[in-house]
Design an enzyme around this catalytic site. Structure first.
Site, short mmCIF file in Angstrom:
data_model
loop_
_atom_site.label_atom_id
_atom_site.label_comp_id
_atom_site.label_asym_id
_atom_site.label_seq_id
_atom_site.Cartn_x
_atom_site.Cartn_y
_atom_site.Cartn_z
N GLU A 75 -3.40 15.63 4.26
CA GLU A 75 -4.43 14.67 4.91
C GLU A 75 -4.82 14.81 6.16
O GLU A 75 -6.24 14.92 6.51
CB GLU A 75 -4.03 13.20 4.69
CG GLU A 75 -3.79 12.97 3.08
CD GLU A 75 -2.43 13.31 2.47
OE1 GLU A 75 -2.14 13.10 0.98
OE2 GLU A 75 -1.75 14.00 3.12
N HIS A 106 1.26 3.01 -3.51
CA HIS A 106 0.03 3.24 -4.23
C HIS A 106 -0.96 1.98 -4.42
O HIS A 106 -1.98 2.15 -5.24
CB HIS A 106 0.15 4.01 -5.59
CG HIS A 106 0.73 5.30 -5.50
ND1 HIS A 106 1.92 5.37 -5.43
CD2 HIS A 106 0.38 6.72 -5.65
CE1 HIS A 106 2.46 6.82 -5.19
NE2 HIS A 106 1.42 7.48 -5.71
#
Length: 659
Positions: A398, A465
Site C-alpha cells: 500500500e 475489515h
C-alpha cells in the site's frame, strides 16, 4: 589515491565536472561558517560525497526527474538553480521554494525537475516509481533517479518500491549512497548482507557497485546506464561506496567515528583527488584553480547578499490557509434525464468507468483490480475497456502504491488507488498524511490522487475489515474526505473527487454496496464537494449523519412519524458544510449526531463543538453524540450488533426530543 579513466571524455566535460564539484564544496564551507554565526539553523553536510550528486545529475537530461536527499547539494547546483534562491530557502525567505514553510532540502521544483525529500526517508523511492511509470505510459524514454542513504534501505518503502519497479519494469535508478553511518549507527548494525547491491538479486533487478568518490566512474557508468535504460526501460540499483566526513547534521559531531577511519577516507576526498588528477594531466593548472575558486566565491557572496537583503516573510493567515489545497474551481456537469436503478456498488463502478473515459490517462491501481475486477467487482471489465497499462494490479504494498500515485501526479497524471479495505491504509499511512497531504502547502505541488476506501461494519468481517476510519484523515490538513450514503451521491461525488487536483479519500460503506438502490442518471455528472444533502425537513430536531448511519437514522424516524426532523446527510466531511448544519440547528434548537465510528476523537465531537460555539444561544438542549462502542469491531453478529451505534440511536433520539 583514486584511479581515474578519462577515456571518451573531452576536456570540456572533465573541467565541467570539476567546477560542478567545486561549487557545492565551496558553498558548504561557507554554510558551515554561517551556521557557527547563527545565520542558518541547521546543516546536513555532503562534504566528501559531491562526486555522486554531480556525476548522477550530469549524466541525466535536464528534463529527467531527480529525487535527492539531505546531502545532495550537488544535484541542485548542477541543475543551475540560482544560488540566491537556495540561500533564501535555507533562510526561510520568500524567494526560496517553500515560502518559509519547510527547511534545507525539503523542497521540490518542477522548473528544475527536482523532487525534494521529506524527513520520512522512504517515500521518495515509491514516488520515483510513479514518475517513472508516467514516463513509460507517455513513451517519453526518460530515466528517473532517486537517492537514499544506506540507512533508508532498512525501511519498508525501499523494499516495496524496488519490488514495484521490478514487477513493472520501471526506468528508475535507485542511487544508494552508502556512507558508513545512519546518524551514529554503523553499517554492520544496519544490515547483514555484504553489499546493499546484493539485495537487487531478490527483486530480479540489475545492480552495480560504484566508487562514489570517483567522479569519472560515477559519471561514465551512470551515463551509460541512463542511455541504455531509455531504450530498454528497467530499474537498476546503484550502490555508491563513500563516506560521511561530518556529522549526520553539524550538531551531531563525529565522536562515534574512529579517527583512523576518518583519516583513511580523507585521503579519498573526491574533489582534492580529482583536482590533482587534472593538474597531473595538464588539463588545469594552479592559476586556473585560483581563478575558478575566486569566481565561485564571488558568486556565492553576491547571492548571499541578495538573499540576506530580502525582507523576512510577513505572516498572512489567508495565504497559509489558501495554500493547503490547490485551487479547484468546481465545474458542474448536469445530470441527464434518463435514469436507471443502480445499486450503490454499481453506481461507483459506473462513475469510475465514465471518469476513465473522460480522463484518457487516468490510472487505476490496486490489489486484484485488473482481470479479477477487485474484491467487490467494481472494476470488473475495466481491463477489457481500458487495458492493463491503465488498470494495474499491484503487489501487496500500500505504501509504495500511494507514493506511486504521488509520482504520477508530479508527472501530470491522475490516479485512483483502491485500498482493498479501508483498514489496510495503515500500511500506507505515512505517504497519505505526510506526503499527499502536505505537498501543495510545502512546495506548490498538488497530489492528484483519489484513494477509494471500502469501509464499515455490518458484514461480520471482524476487527481488520470493518473499520470506518475517516477521523484519522479529517484531522489532517491537506486531505479531502468524502463519504456518500446513496448511489446517486456516490456517482456524482466520485466524478468530482477525480476532477479535483487535490488528494481525496473516498469512503464507500461495504454494507451499502448491494443493499441500497436508487434511480441514478445514466450519463456522467458531478456533484460539489462540501455540500450536505437535506433529506427531510422538520421543526423538532436536527439529525446529522453520514454513510450507513444515514440509513439507520431514516429507518428510526420512519418508526416515529410524530418526530419532525431535519435530516442532514453530510456526504462530505472535509470540506464540511457548516452553513447547512448551523442553519438547521438554529431553526430546530436541538441536534443529534449519529456516526458509526467509536465516540472519542470522531468527527461527531468536532461537529458538536462547532454547534456549541456557533449556535449556543439557539440551543434548547445539549448537543447529543451517538457512536459505537469504545472497542475494536467484533466478528460475530450478536457482538457486532451490540457494538454498533445503530440500535442505540432510537433511545437517544427520543430522550433528546423530550428534553
Amino acid at each position: 589515491m583514486i584511479n581515474y579513466n578519462k577515456e571518451g571524455l573531452n576536456k570540456e566535460t572533465l573541467i565541467d565536472l570539476y567546477k560542478s564539484m567545486l561549487k557545492p564544496r565551496l558553498i558548504e564551507e561557507k554554510m558551515l561558517i554561517l551556521l557557527r554565526q547563527g545565520k542558518i539553523s541547521k546543516w546536513f553536510s555532503g562534504i566528501g560525497q559531491e562526486a555522486i550528486s554531480v556525476g548522477v545529475t550530469k549524466a541525466l537530461q535536464s528534463s529527467e526527474y531527480i529525487l535527492p536527499m539531505h546531502r545532495n547539494l550537488g544535484v541542485f547546483t548542477s541543475r543551475d538553480i540560482p544560488l540566491y534562491r537556495l540561500f533564501s530557502q535555507w533562510q526561510g525567505k520568500a524567494s526560496g521554494f517553500t515560502k518559509g514553510r519547510d527547511r534545507s532540502f525539503h523542497f521540490g521544483t518542477q522548473e528544475y525537475h527536482i523532487v525534494g525529500m521529506i524527513s520520512h526517508l522512504g517515500p521518495q523511492l515509491g514516488v520515483a516509481d510513479g514518475i517513472a511509470l508516467a514516463s513509460k505510459l507517455k513513451n517519453k524514454n526518460q530515466v528517473t533517479a532517486v537517492f537514499s542513504g544506506e540507512g533508508g534501505t532498512s525501511e519498508g518503502d525501499f523494499h516495496e518500491a524496488l519490488n514495484v519497479a521490478s514487477v513493472w519494469q520501471l526506468p528508475v535508478l535507485f542511487c544508494i549512497e552508502n556512507n558508513g553511518y545512519g546518524l551514529s549507527t554503523p553499517t554492520n548494525e544496519q544490515y547483514h548482507c555484504k553489499d546493499i547491491a546484493d539485495r537487487a538479486l531478490g527483486y530480479g533487478m540489475e545492480s552495480h557497485i560504484i566508487d562514489g568518490n570517483n567522479i569519472l566512474e560515477v559519471y561514465t557508468k551512470v551515463n551509460a546506464l541512463a542511455e541504455d535504460i531509455r531504450k530498454n526501460p528497467r530499474p537498476v540499483l546503484l550502490e555508491f561506496k563513500t563516506f560521511r566526513m561530518r556529522g549526520h547534521e553539524e550538531a551531531s559531531g563525529t565522536k562515534y567515528v574512529p579517527q583512523d577511519l576518518l583519516d583513511a577516507w580523507a585521503k579519498k576526498d573526491p574533489l582534492e583527488n580529482y583536482q590533482e588528477f587534472l593538474k597531473n594531466e595538464g588539463i588545469i593548472d594552479e592559476a586556473f584553480e585560483v581563478t575558478i575558486k575566486k569566481e565561485i566565491a564571488h558568486e556565492i557572496n553576491a547571492h548571499l547578499e541578495q538573499a540576506g537583503a530580502e525582507e523576512s516573510i510577513i505572516p498572512s493567515e489567508s495565504d497559509e490557509l489558501n495554500d493547503v489545497f490547490q485551487n479547484f474551481k468546481y465545474q458542474e456537469v448536469t445530470e441527464n434525464n434518463e435514469t436507471k436503478e443502480l445499486r450503490f456498488v454499481d453506481a461507483i463502478s459506473e462513475g469510475l468507468k465514465q471518469s476513465m473515459e473522460r480522463h484518457e490517462d487516468l490510472v487505476i491501481m490496486g490489489q486484484d483490480v485488473a482481470e479479477y475486477g477487485g474484491v467487490f467487482k467494481i472494476t470488473d471489465g475495466f481491463v477489457e475497456a481500458f487495458g492493463k497499462e491503465r488498470v494495474r494490479n499491484t503487489p501487496i504494498c500500500e505504501s509504495a502504491i500511494v507514493e506511486a500515485g504521488m509520482g504520477l501526479s508530479i508527472a501530470g497524471i491522475k490516479s485512483v488507488v483502491e485500498m482493498q479495505f479501508a483498514d489496510f491504509v495503515t500500511s500506507g499511512f505515512n505517504p497519505v498524511v505526510n506526503y499527499l497531504a502536505k505537498s501543495h502547502y510545502r512546495w506548490n505541488q498538488n497530489a492528484d490522487v483519489v484513494l477509494r476506501m471500502p469501509c464499515g461494519a455490518g458484514v461480520a468481517a471482524g476487527p481488520f475489515h470493518s473499520q470506518t476510519n475517516e477521523a484519522w484523515f479529517t484531522k489532517t490538513p491537506g486531505l479531502k474526505v468524502v463519504y456518500p450514503a446513496f448511489p446517486y451521491d456516490a456517482k456524482g461525488l466520485l466524478a468530482t473527487a477525480i476532477n479535483d487536483p487535490n488528494p481525496v479519500l473516498f469512503f464507500e460503506h461495504k454494507a451499502l454496496y448491494r443493499s441500497v438502490r436508487q434511480e441514478v442518471p445514466t450519463d456522467y455528472f458531478t456533484l460539489p464537494l462540501g455540500k450536505a444533502s437535506l433529506l427531510r425537513t422538520g421543526k423538532d430536531i436536527t439529525v446529522i449523519a453520514y454513510g450507513a448511519a444515514v440509513h439507520w437514522a431514516l429507518n428510526t424516524l420512519d418508526k416515529h412519524s410524530n418526530i419532525q426532523a431535519d435530516v442532514i446527510d453530510l456526504r462530505s466531511l472535509q470540506p464540511l458544510d457548516t452553513d447547512a448544519i448551523y442553519a438547521s440547528v438554529k431553526k430546530t434548537g436541538k441536534a443529534i449526531i449519529l456516526q458509526e465510528d467509536s465516540l472519542f476523537g470522531g468527527i461527531a465531537s468536532d461537529i458538536s463543538a462547532l454547534i456549541m460555539e456557533n449556535c449556543f444561544e439557539q440551543l434548547d438542549a445539549p448537543v447529543k453524540r451517538v457512536a459505537s462502542m469504545e472497542t475494536p469491531i467484533p466478528f460475530i453478529n450478536q457482538l457486532e450488533d451490540q457494538y454498533l451505534s445503530r440500535d442505540k440511536f432510537e433511545n437517544e433520539l427520543l430522550q433528546l426530543v423530550q428534553y
